[in-house]
Scaffold this active site. Structure first.
Site, PDB file in Angstrom:
ATOM      1  N   THR A 237       0.849  -1.184   0.000  1.00  0.00           N
ATOM      2  CA  THR A 237       0.000   0.000   0.000  1.00  0.00           C
ATOM      3  C   THR A 237       0.887   1.238   0.000  1.00  0.00           C
ATOM      4  O   THR A 237       2.085   1.152   0.280  1.00  0.00           O
ATOM      5  CB  THR A 237      -0.954  -0.011   1.222  1.00  0.00           C
ATOM      6  OG1 THR A 237      -1.782   1.149   1.200  1.00  0.00           O
ATOM      7  CG2 THR A 237      -0.170  -0.032   2.530  1.00  0.00           C
ATOM      8  N   CYS A 238       0.310   2.382  -0.358  1.00  0.00           N
ATOM      9  CA  CYS A 238       1.085   3.628  -0.375  1.00  0.00           C
ATOM     10  C   CYS A 238       0.109   4.787  -0.245  1.00  0.00           C
ATOM     11  O   CYS A 238      -0.815   4.725   0.558  1.00  0.00           O
ATOM     12  CB  CYS A 238       1.934   3.727  -1.646  1.00  0.00           C
ATOM     13  SG  CYS A 238       0.981   3.635  -3.178  1.00  0.00           S
ATOM     14  N   GLY A 239       0.285   5.851  -1.025  1.00  0.00           N
ATOM     15  CA  GLY A 239      -0.641   6.972  -0.978  1.00  0.00           C
ATOM     16  C   GLY A 239      -1.841   6.762  -1.875  1.00  0.00           C
ATOM     17  O   GLY A 239      -2.994   6.921  -1.450  1.00  0.00           O
ATOM     18  N   TRP A 266      -3.671   4.645   1.041  1.00  0.00           N
ATOM     19  CA  TRP A 266      -3.985   5.528   2.171  1.00  0.00           C
ATOM     20  C   TRP A 266      -5.005   6.604   1.800  1.00  0.00           C
ATOM     21  O   TRP A 266      -5.751   7.082   2.656  1.00  0.00           O
ATOM     22  CB  TRP A 266      -2.720   6.178   2.731  1.00  0.00           C
ATOM     23  CG  TRP A 266      -3.021   6.887   4.012  1.00  0.00           C
ATOM     24  CD1 TRP A 266      -3.093   8.231   4.238  1.00  0.00           C
ATOM     25  CD2 TRP A 266      -3.355   6.271   5.263  1.00  0.00           C
ATOM     26  NE1 TRP A 266      -3.448   8.493   5.536  1.00  0.00           N
ATOM     27  CE2 TRP A 266      -3.611   7.302   6.196  1.00  0.00           C
ATOM     28  CE3 TRP A 266      -3.469   4.943   5.686  1.00  0.00           C
ATOM     29  CZ2 TRP A 266      -3.969   7.046   7.517  1.00  0.00           C
ATOM     30  CZ3 TRP A 266      -3.820   4.690   7.001  1.00  0.00           C
ATOM     31  CH2 TRP A 266      -4.066   5.739   7.896  1.00  0.00           C
TER      32      TRP A 266
END
Length: 279
Positions: A237-239, A266
């Site tokens: 996962t990331c932004g 996120w």
């Protein structure tokens, strides 16, 4: 005989030697970096013969509430065919930042069941450094390809999947954002997003797998990914789903299986009410 590829990463020298092969398609996958405020005034150039792969406007769902939402398999197939991509095409993805958005395109094609695709190590900066041929962007006329999707839904995770995975010790959630954003000590680049991270996730900033815009060596990647051992599944996962794919690429180089990307990342988790958040 058509060229086949069996690795996720190639050098600029490899591409230079194969640039005129019949079934090579080079994709310029550049997007602006979400945390960058730099005003780019330099005239845009690209690898000679490259085709622009428009992540934001063509290969993301424009009706979705979240940025960079992947297209449906049916839409993706049509859009890829329009770029002249065939079943036997070798796709080479690159971007202007070295390695940033190109792994996202590599991952999207993995999701669609297409394996004959690689990321160009070092991207456009490395290509220019070697003095290899470039051009001002132009429309290269091509007829529609016969690309077909073989959708692999296990490579894509949604919020409900991640929520269930939080308490599963055999699933590891890995966050590619900066450590400051993970801990909530640095602000999110998008307004109105809560700070923090998904509970039980670990922090592995995507920069940890890169060195001077290139992917680190396999031996260095083994050290970086040492915490990913003995897991049935890894969710990156990331932004907003871009840099998570950089970690997915690193995992693929080491032949780590059972990897997925949380597409909403996120941006979705931090803007959704009633989801648990850790600091």
């Amino acid at each position: 005989m058509s060229l086949k590829i069996n690795k996720p990463l190639v050098s600029v020298d490899w591409l230079y030697n194969h640039l005129n092969d019949d079934n090579i398609v080079v994709l310029d996958c550049t997007i602006p970096k979400v945390t960058s405020n730099t005003l780019i005034i330099e005239e845009k150039t690209q690898i000679k013969g490259a085709v622009f792969f428009d992540i934001k406007n063509s290969f993301s769902d424009k009706n979705a509430a979240l940025p960079n939402t992947v297209l449906s398999p049916e839409e993706f197939e049509i859009k890829a065919q329009e770029l002249g991509i065939n079943k036997d095409t070798v796709l080479v993805c690159y971007d202007d930042l070295g390695i940033y958005s190109s792994p996202r395109v590599w991952w999207m094609f993995q999701l669609m069941g297409f394996k004959n695709i690689v990321v160009l190590n070092g991207g456009f900066p490395e290509w220019k450094l070697k003095g290899f041929p470039i051009e001002i962007p132009k429309i290269h006329q091509q007829k529609n390809g016969n690309f077909k999707v073989n959708y692999k839904p296990e490579k894509l995770k949604y919020t409900k999947d991640v929520l269930i995975s939080i308490e599963n010790k055999k699933v590891l959630i890995v966050d590619a954002r900066s450590n400051g954003r993970f801990l909530g000590t640095a602000p999110e680049p998008r307004k109105d997003l809560k700070s923090g991270h998904i509970p039980n996730a670990i922090s592995l900033p995507f920069e940890e797998v890169l060195l001077n815009g290139k992917m680190k060596t396999e031996s260095d990647l083994v050290k970086v990914f040492s915490s990913l051992k003995d897991k049935n599944e890894i969710i990156f996962t990331c932004g907003s789903g871009i840099t998570a794919a950089i970690l997915a690429l690193g995992a693929a180089i080491l032949n780590i299986k059972n990897v997925a990307v949380y597409d909403g990342s996120w941006t979705e988790w931090g803007s959704t009410d009633n989801l648990p958040i850790a600091l």
